[in-house]
Design an enzyme around this catalytic site. Structure first.
Site, PDB file in Angstrom:
ATOM      1  N   GLN A  96     106.512  92.132 -16.937  1.00 38.31           N
ATOM      2  CA  GLN A  96     107.048  92.082 -18.305  1.00 38.31           C
ATOM      3  C   GLN A  96     105.995  92.428 -19.353  1.00 38.31           C
ATOM      4  O   GLN A  96     106.304  92.507 -20.538  1.00 38.31           O
ATOM      5  CB  GLN A  96     107.586  90.667 -18.593  1.00 38.31           C
ATOM      6  CG  GLN A  96     108.718  90.263 -17.668  1.00 38.31           C
ATOM      7  CD  GLN A  96     108.961  88.752 -17.677  1.00 38.31           C
ATOM      8  OE1 GLN A  96     108.309  87.993 -18.385  1.00 38.31           O
ATOM      9  NE2 GLN A  96     109.913  88.318 -16.868  1.00 38.31           N
ATOM     10  N   HIS A 158     106.216  86.383 -18.715  1.00 34.10           N
ATOM     11  CA  HIS A 158     106.187  85.524 -19.913  1.00 34.10           C
ATOM     12  C   HIS A 158     104.947  85.725 -20.779  1.00 34.10           C
ATOM     13  O   HIS A 158     104.136  84.801 -20.946  1.00 34.10           O
ATOM     14  CB  HIS A 158     106.321  84.041 -19.522  1.00 34.10           C
ATOM     15  CG  HIS A 158     107.543  83.768 -18.708  1.00 34.10           C
ATOM     16  ND1 HIS A 158     107.908  82.516 -18.295  1.00 34.10           N
ATOM     17  CD2 HIS A 158     108.498  84.603 -18.202  1.00 34.10           C
ATOM     18  CE1 HIS A 158     109.025  82.581 -17.597  1.00 34.10           C
ATOM     19  NE2 HIS A 158     109.394  83.846 -17.519  1.00 34.10           N
ATOM     20  N   GLU A 261     117.782  80.004 -25.996  1.00 32.52           N
ATOM     21  CA  GLU A 261     117.874  79.227 -27.230  1.00 32.52           C
ATOM     22  C   GLU A 261     117.660  80.054 -28.491  1.00 32.52           C
ATOM     23  O   GLU A 261     116.852  80.979 -28.506  1.00 32.52           O
ATOM     24  CB  GLU A 261     116.795  78.127 -27.238  1.00 32.52           C
ATOM     25  CG  GLU A 261     116.951  77.111 -26.142  1.00 32.52           C
ATOM     26  CD  GLU A 261     115.876  76.029 -26.170  1.00 32.52           C
ATOM     27  OE1 GLU A 261     116.053  75.030 -25.453  1.00 32.52           O
ATOM     28  OE2 GLU A 261     114.868  76.172 -26.901  1.00 32.52           O
ATOM     29  N   TYR A 271     109.519  72.032 -29.337  1.00 36.12           N
ATOM     30  CA  TYR A 271     110.840  72.582 -28.992  1.00 36.12           C
ATOM     31  C   TYR A 271     111.256  72.275 -27.557  1.00 36.12           C
ATOM     32  O   TYR A 271     112.246  72.821 -27.072  1.00 36.12           O
ATOM     33  CB  TYR A 271     110.870  74.078 -29.362  1.00 36.12           C
ATOM     34  CG  TYR A 271     110.859  74.208 -30.877  1.00 36.12           C
ATOM     35  CD1 TYR A 271     112.036  74.288 -31.598  1.00 36.12           C
ATOM     36  CD2 TYR A 271     109.664  74.108 -31.597  1.00 36.12           C
ATOM     37  CE1 TYR A 271     112.049  74.309 -32.984  1.00 36.12           C
ATOM     38  CE2 TYR A 271     109.656  74.125 -32.986  1.00 36.12           C
ATOM     39  CZ  TYR A 271     110.856  74.227 -33.672  1.00 36.12           C
ATOM     40  OH  TYR A 271     110.861  74.229 -35.047  1.00 36.12           O
ATOM     41  N   TYR A 282     115.795  78.946 -11.155  1.00 35.96           N
ATOM     42  CA  TYR A 282     116.442  80.090 -10.512  1.00 35.96           C
ATOM     43  C   TYR A 282     116.998  79.701  -9.142  1.00 35.96           C
ATOM     44  O   TYR A 282     117.989  80.254  -8.678  1.00 35.96           O
ATOM     45  CB  TYR A 282     115.460  81.258 -10.394  1.00 35.96           C
ATOM     46  CG  TYR A 282     115.122  81.860 -11.738  1.00 35.96           C
ATOM     47  CD1 TYR A 282     116.073  82.600 -12.454  1.00 35.96           C
ATOM     48  CD2 TYR A 282     113.882  81.661 -12.321  1.00 35.96           C
ATOM     49  CE1 TYR A 282     115.787  83.126 -13.698  1.00 35.96           C
ATOM     50  CE2 TYR A 282     113.574  82.188 -13.570  1.00 35.96           C
ATOM     51  CZ  TYR A 282     114.532  82.923 -14.252  1.00 35.96           C
ATOM     52  OH  TYR A 282     114.249  83.442 -15.492  1.00 35.96           O
TER      53      TYR A 282
HETATM   54 CA   LIG Z   1     114.017  74.040 -26.379  1.00 39.52          CA
END
Ligand SMILES: [Ca+2]
Length: 387
Positions: A96, A158, A261, A271, A282
């Protein structure tokens, strides 16, 4: 008799309130499918891009487009200049990671400064970094890497990473949690670092225009904490936008299976990831038994199943009736853009614009139209027109 029934009823209600396990804010209902938005059509402006990730418009109407393999392309007179912009720092294209976001300095007219986020290092030891250079013709000059994650990670998952300017010319920058298990760090799953203030993984950072920690950052005086941290408990923020009128900062981030989100980002807040999540691993089980906890922020939207949110734009123009003040969030998995209608800090409606290819970025251009980048098929820049 009636009085006794009423008393019993009251007692039952009190018991229910006392032993209710519902979180403070109440569960965030998943939004899976939503109605199609009306009154728009899409047209391909240019294609032939390889995994385009972000676009930034230059004052002369041309634009810079990042391609994840490590090229910065110039779009001039609605055509791609064949030769990429030169002078970029070394970029690791892996999984990624690669060249990701691009933004211009708020005073670009005066200083020609361009900011880029990218992955750097090797497949086994890599970091998300921020570089700045001066655009001179078709080359970046005086390029400096002004910030890099303090710690390396392994693998291609990520990295984040989006940028948005604040009014004082500081810069928010997102960094992902480093990857899924079994990717490890300091003897545990690297994703647990999203809750640890000692590292940059799984954080939103606030940097000065020179890449240093902003002096007002919430943990700047906390011993051991990384001074660049603005908010934490994020998995992988892939879209970031600011409402210039209210100053609200919105971000969308990926869950694993489900639990993507939309969040309202505020300084110092947690968060939740991975302690609190609607996401499944997964391989099947829940990431956490908890979906909400006091002291942690609930998402404004819980996208289950995952739409894999990408670029995010806050629309301020008047090209489309009724769309001003809405958020537009790209979806890699569903090949859509979601139109999110807000009432202040509340989400009141959600619709979809079906594009049919993975949408990587959504931006409002100076001409007032929304533009998308798609990264499946023949990578394209797409203009959304009112119909
Ligand atoms: Ca969250």
């Amino acid at each position: 008799m009636i009085r006794r029934v009423a008393l019993l009823g009251l007692a039952a209600l009190l018991l229910l309130l006392l032993f209710s396990t519902a979180p403070v804010g109440g569960p965030v209902k998943p939004t899976a499918d939503v109605p199609e938005a009306e009154g728009w059509r899409a047209e391909v402006v240019v294609d032939g891009l390889e995994h385009p990730w972000a676009i930034a418009w230059l004052p002369d109407g041309s634009a810079l487009i990042t391609e994840r393999p490590g090229r910065l392309r110039l779009l001039r007179d609605w055509a791609l200049v064949p030769e990429p912009i030169g002078g970029l720092p070394p970029i690791l294209s892996h999984g990624q990671g690669g060249l990701m976001d691009v933004v211009l300095h708020p005073d670009f007219d005066r200083n020609q400064l361009v900011y880029l986020t990218f992955a750097t290092g090797t497949p086994d030891a890599n970091r998300t970094a921020l570089a700045r250079g001066r655009l001179e013709g078709t080359r970046l000059q005086h390029v400096d890497v002004i910030f890099a994650n303090a710690d390396p990670k392994s693998g291609g998952q990520h990295f984040g990473s989006r940028l948005v300017w604040m009014p004082d010319k500081s810069l928010l920058m997102s960094i992902g949690d480093g990857g899924n298990p079994p990717v490890s760090f300091a003897g545990g799953n690297i994703r647990d670092q999203a809750q640890r203030l000692e590292t940059h993984f799984g954080k939103m950072l606030r940097l000065t225009e020179d890449g240093r920690a902003h002096p007002d950052n919430p943990f700047i005086d906390l011993k051991g904490a990384r001074p660049e941290i603005y908010s934490y408990g994020h998995r992988n923020i892939q879209g970031l936008a600011r409402d210039p009128a209210s100053g609200r900062v919105w971000a969308n981030e990926h869950g694993a299976r489900g639990g993507d989100e939309l969040n309202l980002i505020e300084a110092g807040k947690n968060y939740g990831w991975p302690e609190v999540s609607y996401s499944l691993e997964y391989r099947g089980p829940r990431v956490s038994e908890e979906t909400s906890r006091p002291g942690m922020e609930d998402p404004l939207i819980n996208w289950t199943p995952s739409k894999a949110p990408s670029g995010l734009a806050f629309y301020t123009g008047d090209r489309y009736p009724g769309w001003q003040g809405n958020l537009f969030s790209g979806a890699l998995v569903f090949g859509q853009v979601r139109r999110i209608v807000l009432d202040g800090a509340r989400v009141v409606d959600e619709q979809k614009l079906t594009i049919g290819n993975r949408v990587r970025d959504v931006r409002q251009a100076p001409d007032g139209y929304l533009y998308l980048l798609t990264d499946s098929g023949n990578g394209a820049l797409i203009r959304i027109l009112p119909d």
